[in-house]
Design an enzyme around this catalytic site. Structure first.
Site, PDB file in Angstrom:
ATOM      1  N   GLU A 183       0.814  -1.232   0.000  1.00  0.00           N
ATOM      2  CA  GLU A 183       0.000   0.000   0.000  1.00  0.00           C
ATOM      3  C   GLU A 183       0.840   1.271   0.000  1.00  0.00           C
ATOM      4  OE1 GLU A 183      -2.771  -0.151   3.283  1.00  0.00           O
ATOM      5  OE2 GLU A 183      -4.191  -1.276   2.069  1.00  0.00           O
ATOM      6  N   GLU A 252      -7.105  -7.443  -0.332  1.00  0.00           N
ATOM      7  CA  GLU A 252      -7.592  -7.365   1.056  1.00  0.00           C
ATOM      8  C   GLU A 252      -9.077  -7.016   1.072  1.00  0.00           C
ATOM      9  OE1 GLU A 252      -5.318  -4.976   3.814  1.00  0.00           O
ATOM     10  OE2 GLU A 252      -3.429  -5.683   2.968  1.00  0.00           O
TER      11      GLU A 252
HETATM   12  C1  GAL Z   1      -4.357  -2.415   5.239  1.00  0.00           C
HETATM   13  C2  GAL Z   1      -2.992  -3.055   5.382  1.00  0.00           C
HETATM   14  C3  GAL Z   1      -3.061  -4.342   6.172  1.00  0.00           C
HETATM   15  C4  GAL Z   1      -3.847  -4.128   7.439  1.00  0.00           C
HETATM   16  C5  GAL Z   1      -5.211  -3.580   7.089  1.00  0.00           C
HETATM   17  C6  GAL Z   1      -6.075  -3.286   8.282  1.00  0.00           C
HETATM   18  O1  GAL Z   1      -4.269  -1.098   4.903  1.00  0.00           O
HETATM   19  O2  GAL Z   1      -2.447  -3.330   4.112  1.00  0.00           O
HETATM   20  O3  GAL Z   1      -1.772  -4.778   6.455  1.00  0.00           O
HETATM   21  O4  GAL Z   1      -3.150  -3.233   8.227  1.00  0.00           O
HETATM   22  O5  GAL Z   1      -5.067  -2.361   6.428  1.00  0.00           O
HETATM   23  O6  GAL Z   1      -6.277  -4.422   9.021  1.00  0.00           O
END
Ligand code: GAL
Length: 824
Positions: A183, A252
Site C-alpha cells: 500500500e 484485502e
Molecule cells: C491495510 C494493510 C493491512 C492491514 C489492514 C487493516 O491497509 O495493508 O496490512 O493493516 O489495512 O487491518
C-alpha cells in the site's frame, strides 16, 4: 559470515531455477490469473503463521479448504525473523517453510506477501527497530541505499529460502503470487520525488529475483510493469487496474477489523461481506483474498499500534481460537461453491449489463453453451422485484442474487441459510482456586539510585533502545536548593510524552501513571505535584510502549517515549518559574530484570518467590501459579479480569500483553439492531462497549502439558489475580436458519451432540439467535416437536424449510424462514 550464507543461497537458487519438475505456469491476462494456461477464479484467505501455532495450522488450512478457499495468503514478518541484524529465527510458529508446505499438503495455493513492510497491525509494520537505528537511515521506504540494501537482503533471503524448497509454482510449489512493498500508493505523496524512484526500484529489485510467478503491488496505481496493482478495502467493485492486461484482483477484502485497547469490538455483518464479494465478481473480479480468514493472536510483543490488543480475532470467518465464526464461514462457503461452479463463465463469458433503474443491475455472462447472471440491488432501503426473462425475482436491498443458469436463484447475499453459533466460555466443574506465589520486580537501583546502562545529555527516543522491551527507564538527578528560583511549596513535575504509558518516581516515591486515553492520539502531558527535598533529587520516568506504530506516512519516524521537555515548575508569587531538565544528564536502562531481550522469562525458579499474603493492587509485581490443563480438546482461554496491565506467560511461552482494566469507552456502540444495508466501515455495528477491551486470552493447547502447568504474570499497574481462571470455549447455542425450500442445518462441533431445542418456528420469525420470537405469521404444525425429533442426540441435523412439513402459512409476501435454536 553473512556474506557466505548469502552466496550459498544464490548458488542454490541458480541451481534450483534449472529444476522445473512439475512446474506450473502462472501468468495472467486482462481477465484472470492463468494457471497452466487456464483462466482461474480464485478465492484466497489470509492466515498469518505467527498469529497461531504450528499445531493449529493444519486444522485452520483444512477448514479454509472446506470453506471453498483455494489459496492461503500470508505476509512475511521481517522483525520476527531477523530480530537482530543477521540473526535469523525461523523456529516454532515462525517456520515459514513448514507453513507453506502445510498449504501445499492440502492441495492449495499460496500467496506470499513479502513486503517486507507489512503494516498488518504488527509491531512497527514488520520493520526491525535495528533497521531504523542503522547509521545512514533517516526515513524508511524511500531511496536510501542503506535501507534498500537491507530490504533487498531480506527479500532475497526469503525468495531463496522458497526456491531452495521448490515452493514457487514455477518449481512445482504452491506459491502463485508474491508481493513487494504494501500500500505504498496510499502514502507516497509524503515522500516527494523520491517516491516514484523507490517504487521503480522495488519493482526492478523484485523482478530481478526471477521467481517465475507474478509480483503484485497492492494499492499502487502507478505500479511499473510487470507488477500487478491490486485493490484493498471494504469494497473493490469500482477498482480498475492500471493496465488493460492485468486482471482485477482484490488482495484485502476486510472481513472485519482490528481492535485497540480502549476500543469496542468491530463487527462486519455476514450479509455485507457477502454482498461486497459477490459485487466484485459480478463486475469482473476474478481473485479475492479475505483479510483475515483467520486473524489469530498477537503473541509476545508482536502487536502493533500503538494500542493494538493481543487478540487479532478480526471477526474473521475462523475466530481467534480457530472455531467457525458462524454464519460468516458458512454463508461465504455457499457463495464460493456458486462462484466456482461459474468459473468458466466468469473468466470467459461475454458480459452484458442491463440497468433496471433504482440501483438495480443485471449482469449476464454468456458463452456459446451457457449463461450465468447476477442481479444486484445497491439500494440501501428498498427491496426490488426484478422481472428478468419472464420471471420475477425478489432481490432484497443491498444484496446480490446469483443465478448460475440465469433462471434459478442459487444464492442471495442477504438470505443467510447458515446457522449462527453463539460461543460460551465454560469453566470446568471441578475448577479449583489457583494458589499464587509472588515477588516484586526489584526496581530500587533504578528509582532510588538511578543506575542505568547508558548516559547521555538529552532525552532519547524509545526506538533507540532497539525494542528489546516494552520498558525504558529515563533517570536523572537534579540539585534544587531552597534559594533556587523554582523552590516553592507548589512545585510540579511536567513531562511531555509520545510513548503510550508513563510512570514517574521522585526519590523512590511513586508519583502515578498516565496514558493517552483517547486511542489514536499519541501525545500527552503528564503533570504531578511533587515534594522535592533540598539537595539532590532522583527523578525516574518509566516509559512503556504498547506496540510501535505500524501505519501512516513516514510512520517509522514517529517519536516514542519521553519526547520532552521534562520540566520542574515552581512558583514565585503569582509567577511560574520553569526549570527545563531535558538537556540534563540522563541515564537509561531498557527492560525489567526478569525478562531477556527475546521476551523470555529469567529467574522463574528464583528463591525470591513468596507465599505469604498475596499483595493486590501492587504495581510491578510478579505472580506465579500452577494449574491443570482443562480436559478435552476445546480451545483454552485465560480469564484475566481483575488484573491491571501486564504480560502473561504459560510454561514460559508468552501469550501476549494483557490490559483488562482498560475499558472499551467507545461511544459508537449502537443500541438498535445493526443494519447490514448501506456502506460499511469500522465504526458501524461495533459491540461490547463499557466492558474490558480484552479479558480473555488465548492459551494454545500446544502450550499446555499433561500434569502441572505454570502461569506467570507481570503486573505493571496493580491488580488482583484471585479471580484468574482457565476456561474452554464451546459452542453454546447453534441457531439454524433457512429460507423457504432450503435446508436448515444445525451442528455442534464434532464430538458434541445437540442436547435440547429451545426454539423453533416457520414463518416471518423475528429477532436473532438467542432472542428469536414467532412472527406475525407462523407454522400450523408443531415446529418445536419436529425439530426435537430430528435433531436431539445428533451431532448435526438437517430439516427442509417446507410448507408441507410445517403446515401452510400465508405471510402475505413476507420472507418465510425456518428457524431453530439448539443447545450443544
Ligand atoms: C491495510 C494493510 C493491512 C492491514 C489492514 C487493516 O491497509 O495493508 O496490512 O493493516 O489495512 O487491518
Amino acid at each position: 559470515m553473512a556474506c557466505s550464507i548469502f552466496t550459498t543461497f544464490l548458488l542454490l537458487s541458480v541451481f534450483l531455477s534449472a529444476c522445473t519438475c512439475n512446474a506450473t505456469k502462472v501468468y495472467h491476462d486482462g481477465r484472470a490469473i492463468t494457471i497452466d494456461g487456464q483462466r482461474r477464479l480464485l478465492i484466497s484467505g489470509s492466515i498469518h503463521y505467527p498469529r497461531s501455532t504450528l499445531e493449529m495450522w493444519p486444522d485452520l488450512i483444512k477448514k479454509a479448504k472446506d470453506g471453498g478457499v483455494d489459496a492461503i495468503e500470508t505476509y512475511v514478518f521481517w522483525n520476527a525473523h531477523e530480530p537482530f541484524r543477521r540473526h535469523y529465527d525461523f523456529s516454532g510458529n515462525l517456520d515459514l517453510i513448514s507453513f507453506i508446505k502445510t498449504i501445499q499438503d492440502h492441495g492449495m495455493y499460496a500467496v506470499l506477501r513479502i513486503g517486507p513492510y507489512v503494516c498488518a497491525e504488527w509491531n512497527y509494520g514488520g520493520f526491525p527497530l535495528w533497521l531504523h537505528n542503522m547509521r545512514g537511515i533517516d526515513i524508511l521506504r524511500t531511496t536510501n541505499t542503506v535501507y534498500m540494501n537491507e530490504m533487498q537482503n531480506f527479500t532475497a533471503l526469503i525468495v531463496d529460502m522458497m526456491k531452495q524448497e521448490n515452493l514457487f509454482a514455477s518449481q512445482g510449489g504452491p506459491i502463485i503470487l508474491a508481493q513487494v512493498e504494501n500500500e505504498y500508493g496510499n502514502v507516497m505523496t509524503s515522500y516527494g520525488d523520491a517516491a516514484k524512484a523507490y517504487v521503480d526500484w522495488c519493482a526492478k529489485m523484485a523482478d530481478s529475483l526471477h521467481i517465475g510467478v507474478p509480483w503484485i503491488m497492492c494499492q499502487q496505481e502507478n505500479a511499473p510493469q510487470p507488477m500487478i496493482n491490486t485493490c484493498n478495502g471494504w469494497y473493490c467493485d469500482q477498482f480498475t487496474p492500471n493496465n488493460p492486461n492485468t486482471p482485477k484482483l482484490w488482495t484485502e477484502n476486510w472481513t472485519g477489523w482490528f481492535k485497540k485497547w480502549g476500543g469496542s469490538d468491530p463487527y462486519r455483518t455476514t450479509e455485507d461481506l457477502a454482498y461486497a464479494t459477490a459485487r466484485f465478481f459480478q463486475v469482473g473480479g476474478t481473485f479475492n483474498n479475505y483479510y483475515m480468514y483467520h486473524g489469530g493472536t498477537n503473541f509476545g510483543r508482536s502487536a502493533g499500534g500503538p494500542y493494538i490488543i493481543t487478540s487479532y480475532d478480526y471477526d474473521a470467518p475462523l475466530d481467534e481460537y480457530g472455531n467457525f465464526n458462524q454464519p460468516k464461514y458458512g454463508h461465504l462457503k455457499e457463495l464460493h461453491a456458486v462462484l466456482h461452479s461459474m468459473e468458466k463463465l466468469l473468466t470467459h463469458g461475454n458480459v452484458s449489463n442491463i440497468d433496471m433503474g433504482n440501483s438495480v443491475l443485471v449482469t449476464i455472462y454468456k458463452t456459446t453453451n451457457a449463461s450465468g447472471c447476477f442481479l444486484s440491488n445497491a439500494n440501501t432501503t428498498s427491496d426490488a422485484n426484478v422481472r428478468f426473462e419472464g420471471a420475477l425475482y425478489h432481490v432484497p436491498a443491498w444484496s446480490v442474487s446469483i443465478l448460475p443458469d440465469c433462471k434459478n436463484e442459487a444464492y442471495n447475499t442477504a438470505k443467510v441459510n447458515t446457522e449462527t453459533w453463539v460461543k460460551e466460555n465454560k469453566a470446568e466443574n471441578e475448577a479449583v482456586a489457583l494458589k499464587w506465589v509472588w515477588r516484586p520486580e526489584n526496581i530500587d537501583d533504578i528509582v532510588v539510585k538511578g543506575k542505568g546502562d547508558k548516559t547521555v545529555c538529552k532525552l532519547i527516543d524509545q526506538k533507540v533502545a532497539n525494542d528489546v522491551s516494552d520498558y525504558l527507564w529515563y533517570m536523572t538527578s537534579v540539585n534544587i536548593n531552597e534559594n533556587d528560583p523554582i523552590w516553592s511549596h507548589d512545585m510540579r513535575l511536567r513531562v511531555n510524552c509520545t510513548g503510550q504509558v508513563l510512570h514517574a518516581f521522585v526519590n523512590g516515591d511513586y508519583l502515578g501513571k498516565q496514558y493517552a486515553t483517547e486511542y489514536g492520539t499519541f501525545h500527552y502531558v503528564y503533570e504531578r505535584k511533587v515534594k522535592f527535598k533540598p539537595g539532590f533529587n532522583q527523578i525516574t520516568l518509566l516509559s512503556v510502549t504498547v506496540g510501535f506504530q505500524n501505519y501512516g506516512p513516514k510512520f517509522d519516524a514517529t517519536t516514542n517515549g519521553v519526547s520532552g521537555p521534562v520540566e520542574i515548575i515552581g512558583k514565585k508569587g503569582n509567577e511560574r518559574v520553569i526549570k527545563d531538565l531535558s538537556l540534563q544528564k540522563w541515564s537509561y536502562k531498557a527492560g525489567l530484570n526478569s525478562i531477556d531481550r527475546y521476551n523470555k522469562l529469567l529467574n522463574v525458579n528464583s528463591s525470591e518467590w513468596r507465599s505469604d499474603t498475596l499483595p493486590t493492587q501492587q504495581k510491578f509485581t510478579w505472580y506465579k501459579t500452577t494449574f491443570k490443563a482443562p480436559l478435552g480438546r476445546d480451545p483454552v482461554s485465560l480469564d484475566l479480569e481483575g488484573l491491571g496491565k501486564g504480560h502473561a506467560w504459560v510454561n514460559g511461552k508468552s501469550i501476549g500483553r494483557y490490559w483488562p482494566s482498560n475499558i472499551a469507552h467507545d461511544s459508537n456502540c449502537t443500541v438498535k439492531p445493526c443494519d447490514y444495508r448501506g456502506k460499511y466501515d469500522n465504526t458501524k455495528c461495533v459491540r461490547n462497549c463499557g466492558i474490558p477491551t480484552q479479558k480473555w486470552y488465548h492459551v494454545p493447547r500446544s502450550f499446555l502439558v499433561d500434569g502441572e502447568n505454570e502461569l506467570i504474570l507481570f503486573e505493571e499497574f496493580g491488580g488482583n489475580p484471585s479471580l484468574v481462571n482457565f476456561q474452554t470455549i464451546k459452542v453454546g447455542s447453534a441457531c439454524g436458519n433457512a429460507y423457504e425450500n432450503r435446508t436448515m442445518e444445525i451442528s455442534c462441533i464434532p464430538g458434541r451432540n445437540i442436547s435440547a431445542i429451545r426454539f423453533a418456528s416457520y414463518g416471518d420469525v423475528q429477532g436473532t439467535c438467542r432472542s428469536f420470537q414467532k412472527g406475525t405469521c407462523h407454522e400450523k404444525n408443531d415446529a418445536l416437536g419436529i425439530i426435537k425429533k430430528n435433531c436431539i442426540g445428533k451431532e448435526k441435523c438437517a430439516v427442509l424449510a417446507d410448507e408441507a412439513l410445517f403446515g401452510s402459512v400465508n405471510c402475505q409476501g413476507l420472507k418465510k424462514r425456518l428457524v431453530a435454536e439448539a443447545v450443544c
